[in-house]
Every structure is written in structure tokens, then in C-alpha cells.
Write a protein that holds these residues in place. Sequence first.
Motif: not given
Length: 205
Positions: A3-8
Motif C-alpha cells: 500500500k502506498k504510504l499516505p500523505r499523513n
Amino acid sequence: MGKKLPRNFYLQNDAVDAAKKLIGKEIFTRINGETTSGIITETEAYLGEIDKACHAYGGKKTDRTEILFEKGGKAYVYLVYGLHYLLNATIGEKENPQCVLIRSIFPTKGIDIMKWRRYGSDENKDEITKLTNGPAKLTQALGIDKKLYGQSLLSRKIWIEERLQIPENDIVSSPRVGIDYAEEFKGKEWRFVVEDNKIEEMIGK
DNA sequence: TTCCCGATTTACT
DNA sequence: GTAAATCGGGAAA
């Protein structure tokens, strides 16, 4: 697929924590339709305005450093020694110029492409870890140069995914490399490393 | 406009 | 172990 690391992830205002957490994540680039990647095995944190080793020390904003002052989650790419590009992930909210230098990865996808970029052929028989075990080696292997300056780490050209959960005990901290000029900051243990053989065990090679 | 030197790698002696 | 390669940011002039 991870899963792509989120902006947060990139908006936290603590590059040391981010540097530790990036160990075991997988970084990808897609350049001219070719995908390459590796698992991050070494990072260093640069803490922004207060950190004498950071390019943004003292709030110094220039053409080179301005991206650090924007919202985290971008690629900070710059040239060292007139020869090598180094890659950082920017960390922190706007006007908080922290970042994490990616110093080493364990190659995963597109290994032949990376060999071509590094050696000019895919014939090289060195240990696979030697392909990307240095901050300038991995940028060359991943095809990263000035054109990726400021590129979002949530884009299709470059991104980071969840991958391995590395046990706390397997992550070793030490002083950062090549920043002896940084006085009281040169001893800070803001460099994080996991041994290649731990990665090999975990991914079963 | 000049000058210094770096968040490195590689190939030597 | 030491040195060369090679560019450009940024401080000084």
C-alpha cells in the motif's frame, strides 16, 4: 502489492521518527515506462532549521532548498560533489523543512534495468546488494536525477509502499555520515540501518 | 564574477 | 590508504 504510504506519513513533524519508520519500506520509480524498486535499509534524518547538518539550517531558503519548506511528501534531489544525485523524502508541514536521506536499498524489482543504469550492462556478477548500497548508487539505479526534484512521493514516477515490519532490535542507529562540519549535531545518532541479511531472511532469498 | 568545497564513488598505489 | 572525477550553490568580493 503493498500500500502506498499516505500523505499523513510525511506530514509528521519528526524526521527522526520518519527515518526509523522508512526502514523496511519499498521505494519505486517508474521512468520511461520502466519500474524499479528496492527495500530501504539505511536512512538519515535532517531536522530542518535547528540542524546544522541540514541544508535548511537557520531557515535558509534558496532555489535548491525551497522544496523543503513546502508540505512534506516530495522528493528533494540534489547534486553532491558535482557528480552524484542524492534522494531525500521531505518531512513536515509547510515551513517545517525536515527531510530523510535514503542511503541504501535492497534491490527488488527491475534488477536488470538497474544493472544497465549502473554498469552499462546486465552482465555484472557482483553481490546484488552492491548494486544499490549507497546514496548515489541507488539514485543512479532508480534513474533519479534533477528532473525528479520536487516530484510528489504519491505520484506515478516515484513512490514508497508499505513492505516489511522490521523488529525494533534489528534497526541500529549511529551518527550521520559526511557531516563533520555540523558541530554539536555531528554526534547525533540520526542514522538508521538494518543489515541486508535480515532483509534476505524476511523476503526468503 | 570569482572561488571554495561538498549528505560520494571508484580506481588506484 | 589516497586521489581523481566534475558541477553548481552560495558566500565573498
